[in-house]
Design a protein around this motif. Sequence first.
Motif, mmCIF file in Angstrom:
data_model
loop_
_atom_site.group_PDB
_atom_site.id
_atom_site.type_symbol
_atom_site.label_atom_id
_atom_site.label_comp_id
_atom_site.label_asym_id
_atom_site.label_seq_id
_atom_site.Cartn_x
_atom_site.Cartn_y
_atom_site.Cartn_z
ATOM 1 N N UNK A 65 0.822 -1.206 0.000
ATOM 2 C CA UNK A 65 0.000 0.000 0.000
ATOM 3 C C UNK A 65 0.860 1.261 0.000
ATOM 4 N N UNK A 66 2.042 1.201 0.595
ATOM 5 C CA UNK A 66 2.945 2.351 0.516
ATOM 6 C C UNK A 66 3.350 2.597 -0.933
ATOM 7 N N UNK A 67 3.562 1.506 -1.677
ATOM 8 C CA UNK A 67 3.884 1.653 -3.085
ATOM 9 C C UNK A 67 2.745 2.272 -3.872
ATOM 10 N N UNK A 68 1.535 1.775 -3.668
ATOM 11 C CA UNK A 68 0.368 2.324 -4.369
ATOM 12 C C UNK A 68 0.132 3.783 -3.967
ATOM 13 N N UNK A 69 0.252 4.059 -2.675
ATOM 14 C CA UNK A 69 0.024 5.424 -2.190
ATOM 15 C C UNK A 69 1.065 6.389 -2.735
ATOM 16 N N UNK A 70 2.320 5.938 -2.815
ATOM 17 C CA UNK A 70 3.376 6.787 -3.365
ATOM 18 C C UNK A 70 3.098 7.105 -4.829
ATOM 19 N N UNK A 71 2.624 6.127 -5.579
ATOM 20 C CA UNK A 71 2.272 6.354 -6.985
ATOM 21 C C UNK A 71 1.182 7.417 -7.098
ATOM 22 N N UNK A 72 0.107 7.278 -6.304
ATOM 23 C CA UNK A 72 -1.006 8.232 -6.366
ATOM 24 C C UNK A 72 -0.537 9.626 -5.969
ATOM 25 N N UNK A 73 0.242 9.716 -4.898
ATOM 26 C CA UNK A 73 0.670 11.030 -4.402
ATOM 27 C C UNK A 73 1.624 11.719 -5.372
ATOM 28 N N UNK A 80 -6.668 13.529 -6.882
ATOM 29 C CA UNK A 80 -5.896 12.987 -5.773
ATOM 30 C C UNK A 80 -4.404 13.014 -6.097
ATOM 31 N N UNK A 81 -3.629 13.561 -5.172
ATOM 32 C CA UNK A 81 -2.186 13.594 -5.330
ATOM 33 C C UNK A 81 -1.657 14.997 -5.527
ATOM 34 N N UNK A 82 -0.462 15.233 -4.998
ATOM 35 C CA UNK A 82 0.165 16.550 -5.106
ATOM 36 C C UNK A 82 0.932 16.714 -6.411
ATOM 37 N N UNK A 83 1.345 15.605 -7.033
ATOM 38 C CA UNK A 83 2.180 15.703 -8.219
ATOM 39 C C UNK A 83 3.621 16.041 -7.901
ATOM 40 N N UNK A 131 -10.324 13.371 3.978
ATOM 41 C CA UNK A 131 -10.676 13.784 2.624
ATOM 42 C C UNK A 131 -11.585 15.012 2.647
ATOM 43 N N UNK A 132 -12.483 15.063 3.622
ATOM 44 C CA UNK A 132 -13.330 16.251 3.770
ATOM 45 C C UNK A 132 -12.491 17.461 4.170
ATOM 46 N N UNK A 133 -11.545 17.233 5.071
ATOM 47 C CA UNK A 133 -10.703 18.333 5.541
ATOM 48 C C UNK A 133 -9.844 18.905 4.418
ATOM 49 N N UNK A 300 -5.279 12.895 -1.256
ATOM 50 C CA UNK A 300 -4.583 11.621 -1.480
ATOM 51 C C UNK A 300 -4.246 10.946 -0.167
ATOM 52 N N UNK A 301 -3.866 11.718 0.847
ATOM 53 C CA UNK A 301 -3.612 11.149 2.166
ATOM 54 C C UNK A 301 -4.837 10.385 2.662
ATOM 55 N N UNK A 302 -6.007 11.025 2.559
ATOM 56 C CA UNK A 302 -7.237 10.375 3.005
ATOM 57 C C UNK A 302 -7.584 9.160 2.169
ATOM 58 N N UNK A 303 -7.475 9.294 0.834
ATOM 59 C CA UNK A 303 -7.780 8.166 -0.050
ATOM 60 C C UNK A 303 -6.840 6.995 0.213
ATOM 61 N N UNK A 304 -5.552 7.279 0.342
ATOM 62 C CA UNK A 304 -4.576 6.207 0.559
ATOM 63 C C UNK A 304 -4.797 5.503 1.890
ATOM 64 N N UNK A 305 -5.218 6.252 2.905
ATOM 65 C CA UNK A 305 -5.515 5.625 4.197
ATOM 66 C C UNK A 305 -6.762 4.749 4.099
ATOM 67 N N UNK A 306 -7.744 5.182 3.293
ATOM 68 C CA UNK A 306 -8.941 4.365 3.085
ATOM 69 C C UNK A 306 -8.587 3.078 2.348
ATOM 70 N N UNK A 307 -7.764 3.182 1.308
ATOM 71 C CA UNK A 307 -7.327 1.992 0.573
ATOM 72 C C UNK A 307 -6.528 1.057 1.488
ATOM 73 N N UNK A 308 -5.708 1.646 2.369
ATOM 74 C CA UNK A 308 -4.926 0.835 3.295
ATOM 75 C C UNK A 308 -5.841 0.050 4.238
ATOM 76 N N UNK A 309 -6.881 0.702 4.738
ATOM 77 C CA UNK A 309 -7.817 0.010 5.626
ATOM 78 C C UNK A 309 -8.533 -1.114 4.888
ATOM 79 N N UNK A 310 -8.949 -0.858 3.659
ATOM 80 C CA UNK A 310 -9.625 -1.893 2.873
ATOM 81 C C UNK A 310 -8.695 -3.065 2.584
ATOM 82 N N UNK A 311 -7.400 -2.781 2.413
ATOM 83 C CA UNK A 311 -6.423 -3.824 2.113
ATOM 84 C C UNK A 311 -5.904 -4.527 3.361
#
Length: 472
Positions: A65-73, A80-83, A131-133, A300-311
């Motif tokens: 998930x760190x790999x996936x999150x790093x890709x998205x960010x 989603x993501x800072x680029x 994600x709301x914040x 992206x922080x919020x999305x990646x944490x949600x994906x991490x919980x699902x995984x």
Amino acid sequence: MATPSQLDTPLIGLEEQPSAPLSALAGAQHLLASLAGIIAPTLIITSALSLGAYTASLLSMALVMSGIATWIQSQRVGPFGSGLLSIQGTSFSFVAALITAGLIARAQGATDEQVLAILFGTCLAGSLIEMVLGTILPWLKRVITPVVTGVVVMLIGLSLIEVGMTDIGGGFGAEDFGAPVNLALAGCVLITVLSCQVSRYPWLRIASIFLGMAVGCTIAAIAGLYDAPQLADAALIALPMPATLSSGFDFSLPAFLPVAFIFMITAIETVGDLTGSARASGLPVNDDVHQKRLRGGVLADGLNSALAALAGTFPNTTFSQNTGVIQLTGIASRHVGRYVAGFLLLLGLSPFIATLLTQMPRPVLGATTTLMFALIAVSGIRILMAQTIGRREMMIIALSLGLGLGVGMVPEVLSALPHAYSDALRSPITMGGLTAIIAELLLPQIDDSETLPATSYSGEVPDTIKADQEHA
């Protein structure tokens, strides 16, 4: 406000694409700087909550998930993501809150699967908050002030030191707890880390925690402290199975409150990390483009944490030490993020590596984490030192630390309250953080000419508040 002309221009800019060998080398350096910070939170949480049967699975998923999150960010996927070249990993900030949540569940007779279900369900709900914040960052900065942030970061570090010291002794329930061999092994790790930190070579300082763990594990292997049969049975490559397949998801309000509060703090920390990365990349930090990056980064922080919980693993967030890697290498290209993501995915797909890490002797982990936890507290102090401290600020800090540390030391003081409230407020982070926010909102401003000497605060979140990676 800094502009690109005031900053060191990187050798390779954000949108430039370096050659494959150079990208791989830069990616390996980012991986080296962040790997210890990615694996340690999972090891600490599973050790504290006696979830040893799930440690390898959780660790493999954390790396994937760190790999996936790093890709998205770093690559930006839709909104989603800072680029930016920003690396994501499991966050130290959540360790204390998740341990508290797990212990509450354990006290109510929860099984391993039920504990994990509560942790994953709580993290999934909290990720939606972040994600709301991401859409209301200016309002959030007015509520979560630097004084509040400094207090919470201090409490995170101070409340975790007990866990680190327990591991130095040998771990929870160890038969040889406090044995000289455990203390000697931890001492070797600390000496290695400190030797790297005082070195004149920047890369030794950046990799000090990783090298300390490597030296400790090497000594342990020579001494026969690794479980060789388990290592021999571990496959080199295999798909990890998410723990959520057996645990599912559950929700507990007492567990949710401290976790939700940390998600609020994490959103502010991410703003500081991304601002630091933008500056290191030679980019302006006072225009609309930067604000868009910040919103995308927090989303992206919020999305990646949600994906991490699902995984089936724990929340992800940006790492601050990678800003230092950009400054040292002069490579700010976001394309390097693809290589870092690929390296993390490969590590996560190797059960042998996961098993090797889970067999790490407790004193090795305890020595490194105790130092990192103390550095978290120091980071909180540095945040507070950057403010002008008057009588009002002193009262907020004193009240928040007093009540936060107090309930951690004497949790029985809340025993007369309903369980839903007492369980939540027993977390030093929740009690201290809520106290700081309420005091910040309610205490009137004081015209106090007698203030403690301090440097002026620029109004931006210091990069140092990402304390879970402050060791770099």
